[in-house]
Design an enzyme around this catalytic site. Structure first.
Site, PDB file in Angstrom:
ATOM      1  N   ASP A 189      -0.160  -7.189  -5.490  1.00  0.00           N
ATOM      2  CA  ASP A 189      -1.699  -7.320  -4.986  1.00  0.00           C
ATOM      3  C   ASP A 189      -1.489  -8.096  -3.646  1.00  0.00           C
ATOM      4  O   ASP A 189      -1.109  -9.274  -3.797  1.00  0.00           O
ATOM      5  CB  ASP A 189      -2.616  -7.737  -5.845  1.00  0.00           C
ATOM      6  CG  ASP A 189      -4.153  -7.974  -5.275  1.00  0.00           C
ATOM      7  OD1 ASP A 189      -4.242  -8.240  -4.136  1.00  0.00           O
ATOM      8  OD2 ASP A 189      -5.015  -7.569  -6.330  1.00  0.00           O
ATOM      9  N   GLY A 218       0.845  -1.150   0.070  1.00  0.00           N
ATOM     10  CA  GLY A 218      -0.002  -0.038   0.037  1.00  0.00           C
ATOM     11  C   GLY A 218       0.860   1.233  -0.140  1.00  0.00           C
ATOM     12  O   GLY A 218       0.395   2.188   0.595  1.00  0.00           O
ATOM     13  N   LEU A 257       1.458   3.390  -2.037  1.00  0.00           N
ATOM     14  CA  LEU A 257       1.103   4.664  -2.767  1.00  0.00           C
ATOM     15  C   LEU A 257      -0.011   5.477  -2.391  1.00  0.00           C
ATOM     16  O   LEU A 257      -0.585   6.412  -2.875  1.00  0.00           O
ATOM     17  CB  LEU A 257       0.775   4.366  -4.178  1.00  0.00           C
ATOM     18  CG  LEU A 257       1.631   3.396  -5.044  1.00  0.00           C
ATOM     19  CD1 LEU A 257       1.110   3.139  -6.341  1.00  0.00           C
ATOM     20  CD2 LEU A 257       3.008   4.467  -5.460  1.00  0.00           C
ATOM     21  N   GLY A 258      -0.315   4.967  -1.041  1.00  0.00           N
ATOM     22  CA  GLY A 258      -1.718   5.662  -0.415  1.00  0.00           C
ATOM     23  C   GLY A 258      -1.198   6.778   0.425  1.00  0.00           C
ATOM     24  O   GLY A 258       0.082   7.136   0.566  1.00  0.00           O
ATOM     25  N   GLN A 259      -2.050   7.257   1.407  1.00  0.00           N
ATOM     26  CA  GLN A 259      -1.674   8.377   2.182  1.00  0.00           C
ATOM     27  C   GLN A 259      -0.562   8.354   2.947  1.00  0.00           C
ATOM     28  O   GLN A 259       0.479   9.140   3.156  1.00  0.00           O
ATOM     29  CB  GLN A 259      -3.022   8.738   3.125  1.00  0.00           C
ATOM     30  CG  GLN A 259      -2.697  10.272   3.661  1.00  0.00           C
ATOM     31  CD  GLN A 259      -3.696  10.310   5.086  1.00  0.00           C
ATOM     32  OE1 GLN A 259      -4.409   9.352   5.280  1.00  0.00           O
ATOM     33  NE2 GLN A 259      -3.683  11.660   5.476  1.00  0.00           N
ATOM     34  N   LYS A 271     -10.446  -4.555  11.493  1.00  0.00           N
ATOM     35  CA  LYS A 271      -9.280  -4.301  12.413  1.00  0.00           C
ATOM     36  C   LYS A 271      -9.233  -4.882  13.523  1.00  0.00           C
ATOM     37  O   LYS A 271      -8.284  -5.219  14.049  1.00  0.00           O
ATOM     38  CB  LYS A 271      -9.273  -2.362  12.453  1.00  0.00           C
ATOM     39  CG  LYS A 271      -8.931  -1.986  11.329  1.00  0.00           C
ATOM     40  CD  LYS A 271      -7.391  -1.854  10.850  1.00  0.00           C
ATOM     41  CE  LYS A 271      -7.145  -1.284   9.300  1.00  0.00           C
ATOM     42  NZ  LYS A 271      -5.589  -1.810   9.242  1.00  0.00           N
ATOM     43  N   TYR A 296     -14.910  -2.257   7.852  1.00  0.00           N
ATOM     44  CA  TYR A 296     -13.415  -1.707   8.266  1.00  0.00           C
ATOM     45  C   TYR A 296     -12.971  -2.023   9.747  1.00  0.00           C
ATOM     46  O   TYR A 296     -11.833  -2.797  10.124  1.00  0.00           O
ATOM     47  CB  TYR A 296     -13.183  -0.322   7.999  1.00  0.00           C
ATOM     48  CG  TYR A 296     -11.763   0.352   8.412  1.00  0.00           C
ATOM     49  CD1 TYR A 296     -10.782  -0.133   7.552  1.00  0.00           C
ATOM     50  CD2 TYR A 296     -11.803   1.278   9.176  1.00  0.00           C
ATOM     51  CE1 TYR A 296      -9.576   0.561   7.870  1.00  0.00           C
ATOM     52  CE2 TYR A 296     -10.566   1.893   9.584  1.00  0.00           C
ATOM     53  CZ  TYR A 296      -9.352   1.684   8.717  1.00  0.00           C
ATOM     54  OH  TYR A 296      -8.186   2.145   8.847  1.00  0.00           O
ATOM     55  N   ILE A 345      -5.473  10.604  10.325  1.00  0.00           N
ATOM     56  CA  ILE A 345      -4.030  11.256  10.010  1.00  0.00           C
ATOM     57  C   ILE A 345      -3.932  12.441   8.879  1.00  0.00           C
ATOM     58  O   ILE A 345      -4.733  12.269   7.987  1.00  0.00           O
ATOM     59  CB  ILE A 345      -3.065  10.092   9.394  1.00  0.00           C
ATOM     60  CG1 ILE A 345      -2.840   9.375  10.358  1.00  0.00           C
ATOM     61  CG2 ILE A 345      -1.710  10.777   9.039  1.00  0.00           C
ATOM     62  CD1 ILE A 345      -2.236   7.935  10.330  1.00  0.00           C
TER      63      ILE A 345
END
Ligand code: AKB
Length: 315
Positions: free
Chosen positions: A52, A8, A10-12, A145, A141, A171
């Protein structure tokens, strides 16, 4: 941590963490991965591989080939998006994590994987929410978690996998936009302040949620992964926070720089309900005591830095 693979990336968080870890551990020791090239420019000249996380074999191959000793597993579908595709959210979040933990078990790699304030949902203390309390999430979600925390602890107890994590609050950052969570308004408000001097919030006034500025979120990864394991009573995952915010509080901080900034509301009932099911404020004592966690940015310092960086980026 010596050789690190990030999912992941390329995410925030990933797009900033990749550079942060490259600075700490050397550029050649970071393998950033993602399942598309969207936002690839954020990684600059860092090494990137397509991955992936549902493909455990490819993950294993990348870890072995690159002699990875730590997997930072960030790939996940967030809260608001997850409510539009619950089945896929379960599949991506749980399938991905289990593949990561299996690869870690087979290769001896350590794992950092973030949990979230989304683990809370019903019947818990909303203020100063303790590390250990009732965890009955109301989103898919959140369900993934909580399950992820339990699964990571299981792999630690049963197979000795060095899995560690934090419960991230919202965040706030200025490089890459968040990927459709509930706390995203606290990022959008800064972008809109710089672009239009006004913002329409989908989260209602007086709805408090915890937030953290990105530099603190990045430092937490390194400090937790470098912490002495003998000192860790908890592992997956630690409450951490810097500030408990609601829209008017952020607006007031922005008005110190943009006195005319205007805030109004068009409430999104789905995200509002999620926000109300999350803590108003977290108790992060365990993280402080077990590995020395502390946040450096408060609301005024974060606001000044966000606006300065967004002015450079958007004006
Ligand atoms: C979200 O809003 O879904 C995330 C989170 C708090 O985990 N930012």
């Amino acid at each position: 941590m010596k050789r690190i693979l990030i999912t992941g990336a390329l995410g925030q968080i990933g797009s900033e963490l990749a550079h942060y870890l490259a600075k700490e551990y050397g550029k050649d020791n970071i393998i950033a991965t993602g399942r598309s090239h969207r936002n690839i420019e954020a990684l600059g000249d860092l090494h990137f591989e397509m991955l992936d996380v549902s493909d455990g074999e490819r993950l294993n191959e990348l870890v072995e080939k690159n002699k990875i000793d730590t997997i930072v597993h960030l790939a996940a579908i967030l809260s608001a998006k997850g409510e539009t595709m619950p089945q896929e959210t379960w599949h991506t979040n749980m399938g991905g994590l289990q593949n990561v933990l299996e690869v870690a078990k087979n290769t001896g790699a350590a794992v950092f994987t973030p949990s979230s304030i989304a683990v809370f949902g019903k019947d818990f203390p909303l203020d100063n929410t303790p590390q250990s309390t009732v965890m009955l999430p109301t989103t898919m979600y959140g369900v993934t978690k909580v399950s992820g925390e339990i699964l990571a602890d299981y792999y630690h107890q049963k197979f000795g996998v060095d899995a560690r994590g934090v419960r991230y609050p919202g965040i706030i950052s200025h490089l890459t936009l968040p990927g459709n969570g509930t706390t995203d308004y606290a990022v959008h408000i800064y972008y809109e302040a710089v672009k239009n001097n006004k913002y329409t919030s989908y989260i209602a006034k007086d709805t408090y949620m915890d937030m953290l500025y990105m530099p603190d979120a990045l430092r937490a990864v390194v400090e937790l992964m470098e912490a002495n394991p003998d000192k860790l009573i908890h592992r997956n995952a630690f409450n951490i926070t810097a500030m408990s915010l609601e829209p008017e509080k952020i607006a007031a901080a922005i008005r110190k720089h943009y006195p005319e900034f205007a805030l109004d509301y068009a409430i999104d009932p789905v995200r509002q309900a999620i926000a109300e099911s999350w803590p108003n404020s977290l108790d992060d004592t365990c993280a402080r005591e077990e590995w020395g966690w502390h946040a450096e940015y408060d609301l005024p310092a974060m606001t000044a830095d966000m606006l300065e960086n967004l002015e450079k980026k958007l004006k």
